[in-house]
Design a protein around this motif. Sequence first.
Motif, PDB file in Angstrom:
ATOM      1  N   ILE A  20      -5.150  -7.955  -2.563  1.00  8.57           N
ATOM      2  CA  ILE A  20      -5.349  -8.123  -3.964  1.00  8.57           C
ATOM      3  C   ILE A  20      -6.984  -8.046  -4.597  1.00  8.57           C
ATOM      4  O   ILE A  20      -7.260  -7.349  -5.315  1.00  8.57           O
ATOM      5  N   VAL A  21      -7.477  -9.052  -3.880  1.00  5.86           N
ATOM      6  CA  VAL A  21      -8.895  -9.113  -4.222  1.00  5.86           C
ATOM      7  C   VAL A  21      -9.549  -7.853  -4.020  1.00  5.86           C
ATOM      8  O   VAL A  21     -10.523  -7.356  -4.799  1.00  5.86           O
ATOM      9  N   GLY A  22      -9.509  -7.300  -2.864  1.00  2.00           N
ATOM     10  CA  GLY A  22     -10.162  -5.914  -2.667  1.00  2.00           C
ATOM     11  C   GLY A  22      -9.767  -5.016  -3.687  1.00  2.00           C
ATOM     12  O   GLY A  22     -10.693  -4.153  -4.196  1.00  2.00           O
ATOM     13  N   LEU A  23      -8.703  -4.978  -3.945  1.00  2.00           N
ATOM     14  CA  LEU A  23      -8.044  -3.869  -5.131  1.00  2.00           C
ATOM     15  C   LEU A  23      -8.762  -3.994  -6.354  1.00  2.00           C
ATOM     16  O   LEU A  23      -9.267  -3.199  -6.969  1.00  2.00           O
ATOM     17  N   PHE A  24      -8.679  -5.590  -6.784  1.00  2.00           N
ATOM     18  CA  PHE A  24      -9.621  -5.699  -8.083  1.00  2.00           C
ATOM     19  C   PHE A  24     -10.782  -5.129  -8.228  1.00  2.00           C
ATOM     20  O   PHE A  24     -11.444  -4.770  -9.040  1.00  2.00           O
ATOM     21  N   LEU A  25     -11.861  -5.723  -7.035  1.00  2.00           N
ATOM     22  CA  LEU A  25     -12.836  -5.190  -6.801  1.00  2.00           C
ATOM     23  C   LEU A  25     -13.156  -3.563  -6.906  1.00  2.00           C
ATOM     24  O   LEU A  25     -14.022  -2.938  -7.712  1.00  2.00           O
ATOM     25  N   PHE A  26     -12.234  -2.905  -6.219  1.00  2.00           N
ATOM     26  CA  PHE A  26     -12.344  -1.392  -6.194  1.00  2.00           C
ATOM     27  C   PHE A  26     -12.116  -0.983  -7.294  1.00  2.00           C
ATOM     28  O   PHE A  26     -12.920   0.034  -7.545  1.00  2.00           O
ATOM     29  N   PHE A  27     -10.977  -1.296  -7.892  1.00  2.00           N
ATOM     30  CA  PHE A  27     -10.841  -0.645  -9.269  1.00  2.00           C
ATOM     31  C   PHE A  27     -11.408  -1.264 -10.522  1.00  2.00           C
ATOM     32  O   PHE A  27     -11.209  -0.671 -11.602  1.00  2.00           O
ATOM     33  N   PHE A  70       3.951   5.827  -5.227  1.00  2.00           N
ATOM     34  CA  PHE A  70       4.347   5.941  -6.874  1.00  2.00           C
ATOM     35  C   PHE A  70       3.167   6.561  -7.614  1.00  2.00           C
ATOM     36  O   PHE A  70       3.292   7.488  -8.518  1.00  2.00           O
ATOM     37  N   THR A  71       2.022   6.499  -6.991  1.00  2.00           N
ATOM     38  CA  THR A  71       0.652   7.084  -7.719  1.00  2.00           C
ATOM     39  C   THR A  71       0.710   8.727  -7.435  1.00  2.00           C
ATOM     40  O   THR A  71       0.711   9.381  -8.527  1.00  2.00           O
ATOM     41  N   LEU A  72       1.249   9.057  -6.248  1.00  2.00           N
ATOM     42  CA  LEU A  72       1.316  10.445  -6.062  1.00  2.00           C
ATOM     43  C   LEU A  72       2.435  10.938  -7.024  1.00  2.00           C
ATOM     44  O   LEU A  72       2.132  11.978  -7.553  1.00  2.00           O
ATOM     45  N   ALA A  73       3.738  10.395  -6.929  1.00  2.00           N
ATOM     46  CA  ALA A  73       4.638  10.776  -7.593  1.00  2.00           C
ATOM     47  C   ALA A  73       4.395  11.108  -9.339  1.00  2.00           C
ATOM     48  O   ALA A  73       4.671  11.801 -10.086  1.00  2.00           O
ATOM     49  N   LYS A  74       3.730   9.839  -9.734  1.00  2.00           N
ATOM     50  CA  LYS A  74       3.137   9.804 -10.997  1.00  2.00           C
ATOM     51  C   LYS A  74       2.123  10.856 -11.486  1.00  2.00           C
ATOM     52  O   LYS A  74       2.217  11.856 -12.203  1.00  2.00           O
ATOM     53  N   ASP A  75       1.235  11.217 -10.559  1.00  2.00           N
ATOM     54  CA  ASP A  75       0.325  12.318 -10.642  1.00  2.00           C
ATOM     55  C   ASP A  75       0.904  13.668 -10.716  1.00  2.00           C
ATOM     56  O   ASP A  75       0.378  14.569 -11.530  1.00  2.00           O
ATOM     57  N   ALA A  76       1.905  13.881  -9.912  1.00  2.00           N
ATOM     58  CA  ALA A  76       2.659  15.007  -9.901  1.00  2.00           C
ATOM     59  C   ALA A  76       3.691  14.982 -11.056  1.00  2.00           C
ATOM     60  O   ALA A  76       4.492  16.087 -11.117  1.00  2.00           O
ATOM     61  N   VAL A 128       0.869  -1.240   0.031  1.00  2.00           N
ATOM     62  CA  VAL A 128       0.154   0.005   0.056  1.00  2.00           C
ATOM     63  C   VAL A 128       0.754   1.356  -0.013  1.00  2.00           C
ATOM     64  O   VAL A 128       0.748   2.362  -0.696  1.00  2.00           O
ATOM     65  N   ALA A 129       2.090   1.284   0.863  1.00  2.00           N
ATOM     66  CA  ALA A 129       2.834   2.445   0.771  1.00  2.00           C
ATOM     67  C   ALA A 129       3.331   2.723  -0.462  1.00  2.00           C
ATOM     68  O   ALA A 129       3.384   3.875  -1.038  1.00  2.00           O
ATOM     69  N   MET A 130       3.876   1.442  -1.151  1.00  2.00           N
ATOM     70  CA  MET A 130       4.581   1.563  -2.562  1.00  2.00           C
ATOM     71  C   MET A 130       3.555   2.178  -3.363  1.00  2.00           C
ATOM     72  O   MET A 130       3.762   3.360  -3.990  1.00  2.00           O
ATOM     73  N   ASP A 137      -2.101  -1.911 -18.399  1.00  2.00           N
ATOM     74  CA  ASP A 137      -3.256  -2.528 -18.798  1.00  2.00           C
ATOM     75  C   ASP A 137      -4.504  -2.304 -17.775  1.00  2.00           C
ATOM     76  O   ASP A 137      -5.649  -2.470 -18.247  1.00  2.00           O
ATOM     77  N   ILE A 138      -3.830  -1.965 -16.552  1.00  2.00           N
ATOM     78  CA  ILE A 138      -4.766  -1.776 -15.452  1.00  2.00           C
ATOM     79  C   ILE A 138      -4.445  -0.663 -14.901  1.00  2.00           C
ATOM     80  O   ILE A 138      -3.421   0.110 -14.912  1.00  2.00           O
ATOM     81  N   PRO A 139      -5.621   0.085 -14.052  1.00  2.00           N
ATOM     82  CA  PRO A 139      -5.255   1.511 -13.273  1.00  2.00           C
ATOM     83  C   PRO A 139      -3.922   1.391 -12.523  1.00  2.00           C
ATOM     84  O   PRO A 139      -3.784   0.172 -11.990  1.00  2.00           O
ATOM     85  N   TYR A 140      -3.275   2.543 -12.466  1.00  2.00           N
ATOM     86  CA  TYR A 140      -1.810   2.347 -12.258  1.00  2.00           C
ATOM     87  C   TYR A 140      -1.618   2.035 -10.967  1.00  2.00           C
ATOM     88  O   TYR A 140      -0.817   1.347 -10.472  1.00  2.00           O
ATOM     89  N   PRO A 141      -2.408   2.505  -9.576  1.00  2.00           N
ATOM     90  CA  PRO A 141      -2.237   2.162  -8.333  1.00  2.00           C
ATOM     91  C   PRO A 141      -2.503   0.646  -8.153  1.00  2.00           C
ATOM     92  O   PRO A 141      -1.899  -0.170  -7.408  1.00  2.00           O
ATOM     93  N   ALA A 142      -3.551   0.137  -8.891  1.00  2.00           N
ATOM     94  CA  ALA A 142      -3.610  -1.380  -8.882  1.00  2.00           C
ATOM     95  C   ALA A 142      -2.409  -2.287  -9.555  1.00  2.00           C
ATOM     96  O   ALA A 142      -2.078  -3.175  -8.742  1.00  2.00           O
ATOM     97  N   PHE A 143      -1.924  -1.644 -10.387  1.00  2.00           N
ATOM     98  CA  PHE A 143      -0.918  -2.107 -10.923  1.00  2.00           C
ATOM     99  C   PHE A 143       0.510  -2.073 -10.089  1.00  2.00           C
ATOM    100  O   PHE A 143       1.071  -3.299 -10.110  1.00  2.00           O
TER     101      PHE A 143
END
Lengths: 281, 445
Positions: free
Chosen positions: A146-153, A67-73, A61-63, A82-88
Amino acid sequence: MPPEFVYTPDSLLRRPRFLLWTMWRDLLASRELAWRLMVRDISAQYRQAALGIAWAFIPPVAMAVGFTLAKDANVFTVGETDIPYPAFVMFNTALWQTFVDAATGPVQAVIIAKPMLARVNFPREAIILAKLGEVGFNFGIKLILIVGLFLFFRVPVSWTVILAPVALIHLVLLGTLVGILLAPIGVLYQDVSKSLNMIMGFWLFLTPVIYPVPTEGAFGMLVSLNPVAPLLVTTRELATTGVLTEAVSFWVVSGLTLLGLLLTWIGFRIAMPYVVERVTS
Amino acid sequence: MTIRLNTESLTESFMATPEPDSQPVISVEGVSKKFCRDLRRSLFYGVRDIAADLTGGRPHSDRLRPQEFWALKDISFQLHRGQAVGLVGSNGAGKSTLLRIISGLIKPDTGRVRVRGRLAPLIALGAGFNPILTGRENIYANMSILGLTTQQIKQRFHEVVEFAEIEDAIDAPVQTYSSGMAARLGFACAIYTEPNILLIDEVLAVGDARFKAKCYRRLYELRQRGVAFILVNHNSQAILNICDQAIYLTRGALVTQGEVNAVVDHYERDLFLNSIERSENRMVFPPKAAAESNGIDFRDLFFRDGDGQLTQTLSTGEPVSLCATCEAHDSYSGVALDLRIAKVGGIESAGYVLSLRGQNDDTFFHLSPGLAEIRLQLPYLGLVPGVYSAQIRLRKDAVYTFDVVESFRFTVTSRQNVNKCQFYQPHSWALVPVVTPVSARQPLP
């Protein structure tokens, strides 16, 4: 008739059939011990931690957040995933972490078991098996994330997901190969465990964890030589899109891994008595 | 008889071997092992040995490389079912190395070891104990390391807990245990693995005297059931009590092996200088230079009879004095003699039969430079016939030890029949005529 054991200075390699037979026998004999050791290690692992099992979730989660924050900035740019970046990132990190666990686990486990190794002659395979079980257990916990993540995204899942565990096992076996290869030397020289973190950091950089597989340039070349990449990418692709981009290299690496694992196992068995003799006298 | 000396005559071996099936449970044939004291080099040799073994074998494993020495050199012996052998020798003699080769932990550099049967090392008390897990969890982990299946552990679980006497604490983390409790648990786990061969390395020092006695009893039971022992202990009394055979190692080389008393004698002669004279119930020590001495030294240990005459026969019930001739190099006050006597051999020998300490009787002496004789006068010798081993210390104010004799062995005989009891009670019988019958109601005067 009680069992008979004979200890001589001769190399076991001179009696290959006996060697393979004892390896098979010890592997069978070590199942129960491995289970005990695994239960012991897992229960001890979380008992003295206030956050308990949450420690399995925190690193990915921390990673991902970082990285998502860094990418957005726009600190760095990565290609299309292929899949949303945070999930990736989170999925890849979980897989990478599992590989790192499998690679560093045997080294640490053998070092911790030093006093035991020096005093009791038990099947040494049990330490490795126990560690493998622990890696599996920890991945199981990450799987909840991971399952939670896949459902969320709302990540689309292909039917090939049922094959993903096969690829994952190959990934774990590659890690174990590295671990068993380093374990005996790691007991003798602290340099191994000291450098292992650094090497893993560098290796992560060469593995498509926070970025999709690069296709061009010297960097693309380096990444394509990294044996972890095809295994990790294939596991992810099997679990998500179902379209395999690295099928050939996956099978090459898998084949080499299985062969290499057998050879390192033999090496491990032969090396351990010498290691035990040097660490405690 | 455990060991058949290579040089021993055949008849003696046959007479001594009670078992018709003479297959030894352990046979060690010409085993050598080399070590290196320099750590870096030792690690490097380790890597080189691994590499050599992986490429098919180590040529010249029987030759020393620079800075190596023989930790064991050409050791051979055999151990049969139900027999016990003690390994004696000073520190670094190679006793533990030998045990580790026999248990298959390290490879010999030359020779060969054959082991028939399940071998349990009591070298490894509490191997794999994790302090934050409970006693229960640790029993399961420890006993599976020692090679038991879960089913077998379940069967023995209660016996282990009972033996270790930790029923109340079984579900508490081991880190909350006292050191004695943890040691007891480790010992109980190891001893209940039901081995054919037990290797015991200096572990009988666990727990209090009562638990120690219990351990000895258990070892004795195991031996009755045919378990073979190899025992390493610095305390020659423990070796004498448990073993019938002994092996004496010095710097990796076998000095002598055979009947336990002879070997231990040899070892002790070497240990306390070569010139100690041991005769029947007497020990004479050579003078020490002032630089080697701790102040006062024993020079002679012997007995005197009721008339004050030197005697070499001790009889139960007779008056006797234990005499210690001491040489002081300076003036000392507050000198006291400590004496602990244990019986040699048999099951009841786990503790001391007699412990007499000058400081407990508030008896302190003042010694001036020169020779003096301290006498411990016993109006009746209460020890029953048998062989005894006394540990004798010269102390100052209960903290400083001038000199110590670890094992002064003496034999007590008897003119009367006191065989079936544990101690001699001075007594006399009388027949007294009764004039007026004593009534039960009548108050005693």
